[in-house]
Design a protein around this motif. Structure first.
Motif, PDB file in Angstrom:
ATOM      1  N   THR A 113      16.054  15.519 -42.523  1.00  0.00           N
ATOM      2  CA  THR A 113      17.042  14.449 -42.511  1.00  0.00           C
ATOM      3  C   THR A 113      17.991  14.596 -41.326  1.00  0.00           C
ATOM      4  O   THR A 113      18.345  13.624 -40.672  1.00  0.00           O
ATOM      5  CB  THR A 113      17.856  14.476 -43.810  1.00  0.00           C
ATOM      6  N   ASN A 114      18.381  15.840 -41.062  1.00  0.00           N
ATOM      7  CA  ASN A 114      19.406  16.070 -40.040  1.00  0.00           C
ATOM      8  C   ASN A 114      18.848  16.521 -38.696  1.00  0.00           C
ATOM      9  O   ASN A 114      19.553  16.496 -37.699  1.00  0.00           O
ATOM     10  CB  ASN A 114      20.403  17.108 -40.544  1.00  0.00           C
ATOM     11  N   PHE A 115      17.604  16.958 -38.680  1.00  0.00           N
ATOM     12  CA  PHE A 115      17.043  17.469 -37.432  1.00  0.00           C
ATOM     13  C   PHE A 115      15.717  16.794 -37.142  1.00  0.00           C
ATOM     14  O   PHE A 115      14.999  16.349 -38.048  1.00  0.00           O
ATOM     15  CB  PHE A 115      16.830  18.984 -37.511  1.00  0.00           C
ATOM     16  N   ARG A 116      15.391  16.754 -35.884  1.00  0.00           N
ATOM     17  CA  ARG A 116      14.103  16.246 -35.467  1.00  0.00           C
ATOM     18  C   ARG A 116      13.314  17.449 -34.968  1.00  0.00           C
ATOM     19  O   ARG A 116      13.853  18.294 -34.245  1.00  0.00           O
ATOM     20  CB  ARG A 116      14.309  15.232 -34.348  1.00  0.00           C
ATOM     21  N   ILE A 117      12.078  17.534 -35.393  1.00  0.00           N
ATOM     22  CA  ILE A 117      11.259  18.644 -34.925  1.00  0.00           C
ATOM     23  C   ILE A 117      10.506  18.193 -33.688  1.00  0.00           C
ATOM     24  O   ILE A 117       9.830  17.165 -33.703  1.00  0.00           O
ATOM     25  CB  ILE A 117      10.261  19.095 -36.005  1.00  0.00           C
ATOM     26  N   SER A 118      10.678  18.922 -32.606  1.00  0.00           N
ATOM     27  CA  SER A 118       9.970  18.513 -31.404  1.00  0.00           C
ATOM     28  C   SER A 118       9.133  19.672 -30.891  1.00  0.00           C
ATOM     29  O   SER A 118       9.525  20.832 -30.993  1.00  0.00           O
ATOM     30  CB  SER A 118      10.963  18.050 -30.338  1.00  0.00           C
ATOM     31  N   LEU A 119       7.976  19.332 -30.387  1.00  0.00           N
ATOM     32  CA  LEU A 119       7.085  20.347 -29.860  1.00  0.00           C
ATOM     33  C   LEU A 119       7.200  20.377 -28.346  1.00  0.00           C
ATOM     34  O   LEU A 119       7.603  19.393 -27.719  1.00  0.00           O
ATOM     35  CB  LEU A 119       5.643  20.028 -30.258  1.00  0.00           C
ATOM     36  N   GLY A 120       6.850  21.502 -27.778  1.00  0.00           N
ATOM     37  CA  GLY A 120       6.870  21.587 -26.320  1.00  0.00           C
ATOM     38  C   GLY A 120       8.142  22.225 -25.802  1.00  0.00           C
ATOM     39  O   GLY A 120       9.063  22.524 -26.550  1.00  0.00           O
ATOM     40  N   LYS A 121       8.151  22.449 -24.511  1.00  0.00           N
ATOM     41  CA  LYS A 121       9.264  23.156 -23.898  1.00  0.00           C
ATOM     42  C   LYS A 121      10.481  22.248 -23.778  1.00  0.00           C
ATOM     43  O   LYS A 121      10.360  21.048 -23.596  1.00  0.00           O
ATOM     44  CB  LYS A 121       8.848  23.620 -22.495  1.00  0.00           C
TER      45      LYS A 121
END
Lengths: 359, 306
Positions: A347-355
């Motif tokens: 809800t509060n964070f976005r998960i992002s992949l990569g550098k």
């Protein structure tokens, strides 16, 4: 590499979806747990979630949903107000007991008199008892800055001892042949909280629905509700906006205590029937899970209360049909809160992949 | 009523036994709170330690292995808390509560087949001459080894926090996690270590109840000791030796009220049994005026924004 990026605003979609995801995850993990205990996981989950609603004996179990759900919703609504503002009343179990004792005491004092005014007086007594018990941590927090979490919890143990003393002493049924426990309210027409026992309707169900509406209006249409939300989301802004923290603490603790006391009274004068040493079954603690599962939102709490009532009833069925230990359902409920808190990340964070990019 | 039946030497000796579970749990929580994390799951970790220690001791016949298992179980449960608060950024109060609720349920499940069994006994310390001394013998030299371990842990925590670099880093993380992060300390890693230590200590405290103090397994047997341990940390103003003082004070109250119950004082049993909780509240009220010694970042989550 997996990184977390804080969302500028909490995601509304995820906020609504996480309880569902958490329930699904709990079903999977719970099924695994039941599997470890040597039960058929699919059958166990089906028994808990399907049997009470659509099974062969559903006509008997459905009313039970109201009986078990009402106290949970009533208590959780009260708790959610405080939780929203960062005021942690976790002693609802104690307020529930004291409310029940005060209300039951009034009812028993009138016995065997019959009169329309007896039950309303008991209701007032129950609300007052719970309010008073919650005012202790409230007053100590406002006056001395004492931690309300610890005080309200300590008072649960005090209330339990008090309950033992009452059901063995003052409130004991004089015609009970020395057994602990009070007279039974179900055979005292003026003091019973049942409206229609076979339909599971008692005044607690009515009170729970009123509480949901009351909380909804309070939070969305009233200044106090706005202050509660503001204090929770931006304590500094609340201070500048002129919110009186002491009054807010007393209001939140008092309201939650009152509702917990009411829940206790309706329970003792209806489904439980009498004051006995162990008439409290931990609704005050389970209601904490209900409040979070319902996202501290009145309508959410109503749904969450229903779901939690379902696990109670389904757990009972699984206990008798599959010999699933009663503690397993407690673990199941605890797991639900775990998964909920964990998935709340989305809800509060976005998960992002990569550098990470260089700014 | 017969107060003369209360033997002061035995009273002090049993007070020390009653205080030891609190001592373990509170010193663990003290370290956790020093690192800026508020773990309200002490009660849950204790009861898991109690059941895991009990089961292991019964199965292996060794109380020592029981304690090792209890520390492991407490730490394992605290991993869940660490994941929730340090990685998933969940609210610490809610996560701690969920740990307690989950732990109480899980312990009841694990302990089902152990109700009514007697655990193997822990041999008491028996030093020739010293243990036989009158008065001092039973108080100082006549206990089980774990009681001394608890005191040793207090001393070790005190020394580490006061004199070592690790202690300094721990305090820095607890006082201002942003500054600590800027200095290059791994805030999350340090906090997780502290949480694990707290879990292991709580587990030991739980096992002390089920293996030595009571000794048997019953559902919910920690009866709020985990919560009293949390209050004790506040009482101690986050200072290790004051934890010892506070724990012995609470142990004293518990033992005295039990003795009064046995001696048949005119006060009903229920009201005596309330007293440790009421005194905890009273102490909290008296001490809550001074919050200056609390770690500044207590209860606040840390997320390194990049």
């Amino acid at each position: 590499m997996i990184r977390l990026e804080k969302r500028p605003q909490p995601s509304r979609a995820w906020s609504l979806a996480t309880p569902l995801v958490a329930v699904l995850a709990t079903m999977v993990a719970g099924g695994m747990l039941f599997g470890v205990l040597g039960k058929d996981p699919v059958e166990a989950i089906r028994t808990i979630f399907w049997e009470p609603l659509f099974g062969e004996f559903a006509f008997y179990y459905r009313p039970q949903l109201l009986v078990k759900g009402a106290p949970l919703v009533l208590i959780a609504i009260g708790l959610s107000l405080g939780f929203k503002a960062g005021i942690w009343n976790i002693g609802a179990e104690g307020q529930y007991i004291i409310g029940a004792l005060c209300g039951a005491g009034i009812g028993l004092a009138f016995y065997p008199l019959e009169g329309w005014y007896i039950f309303p007086l008991m209701v007032i007594g129950g609300a007052f008892g719970g309010w008073l018990w919650a005012m202790i941590p409230g007053f100590l927090k406002v006056r001395f800055g004492t931690n309300e979490i610890l005080v309200s919890l300590m008072l649960v143990y005090v209330a339990e001892q008090f309950l033992a003393s009452m059901s063995l002493g003052l409130l004991r049924n004089p015609e009970g042949h020395g057994f602990p426990g009070s007279r039974n309210f179900n055979s005292y027409d003026s003091a019973t909280s049942w409206i229609n026992e076979s339909a599971g309707m008692h005044w607690g169900v009515v009170a729970a629905l009123i509480a949901v509406i009351f909380a909804y209006v309070l939070l969305n249409r009233h200044m106090t509700g706005y202050h509660i939300r503001l204090t929770g989301e931006a304590p500094r802004a609340a201070k500048f906006a002129g919110v009186n923290p002491a009054r807010l603490v007393l209001f939140c603790l008092g309201t939650s205590g009152m509702l917990a006391g009411l829940a206790g009274l309706f329970e003792v004068a209806g489904p439980s029937g009498q004051v006995s040493i162990d008439f409290n079954v931990g609704y005050g603690f389970t209601a904490i899970i209900v409040a979070f599962l319902g996202r501290l939102h009145p309508v959410g709490i109503l749904l969450a209360g229903g779901l939690m009532a379902l696990t109670y009833i389904g757990g009972d069925i699984a206990q008798s049909n599959l010999q699933l230990p009663s503690a397993a359902i407690q673990v199941f409920q605890g797991m639900l809160l775990f998964f909920l808190l964990a998935f709340d990340l989305l809800t509060n964070f976005r998960i992002s992949l990569g550098k990470p990019e260089v700014a | 009523m017969d107060l003369s039946a209360i033997n002061p030497v035995l009273l002090i000796a049993s007070l020390m036994v009653a205080a030891t579970p609190l001592l373990f749990a509170a010193i663990g929580e003290l370290v956790v709170e020093k690192s800026g994390v508020l773990n309200l799951g002490v009660e849950g970790m204790m009861i898991i330690g109690a059941v895991a220690g009990f089961a292991t001791a019964v199965e292996t016949g060794s109380p020592m292995l029981g304690f090792v298992a209890a520390a492991g179980a407490g730490a394992a449960l605290s991993v869940l808390f660490a994941i929730l608060t340090q990685y998933a950024q969940a609210n610490q109060v809610a996560s701690g509560l969920s740990l307690t609720l989950f732990g109480l349920g899980l312990s009841a499940l694990m302990g089902q087949s152990y109700v009514g069994i007697k655990p193997p006994q822990m041999p008491k310390l028996d030093i020739p001459v010293l243990s036989d001394l009158p008065v001092i013998g039973p108080i100082l030299f006549g206990h089980d080894p774990m009681l001394y371990v608890a005191i040793a842990v207090i001393a070790a925590v005190w020394a580490v926090i006061k004199f070592t670099r690790i202690g300094l880093v721990l305090r820095a993380v607890g006082e201002n996690h942003d500054a600590a992060h800027a200095l290059g300390y791994k805030v999350v890693r340090i906090r997780i270590m502290a949480i694990l230590f707290g879990g292991a200590c709580a587990g030991l405290g739980g096992a002390y109840i089920s293996l030595i103090r009571v000794p048997q397994w019953t559902e919910g047997m920690t009866a709020g000791i985990g919560w009293i341990a949390l209050a004790l940390v506040v009482f101690a103003s986050w200072k290790p030796w004051r934890v010892l003082l506070g724990a012995y004070l609470f142990g004293g109250v518990t033992v005295v009220q039990l003795n009064l119950q046995a001696a048949g004082v005119a006060i009903p049993v229920e009201y005596l049994a309330m007293s440790p909780y009421l005194i905890t509240i009273l102490v909290l009220v008296i001490l809550s005026a001074d919050k200056s010694s609390a770690p500044a970042a207590l209860g606040r989550n840390f997320h390194a924004a990049r």
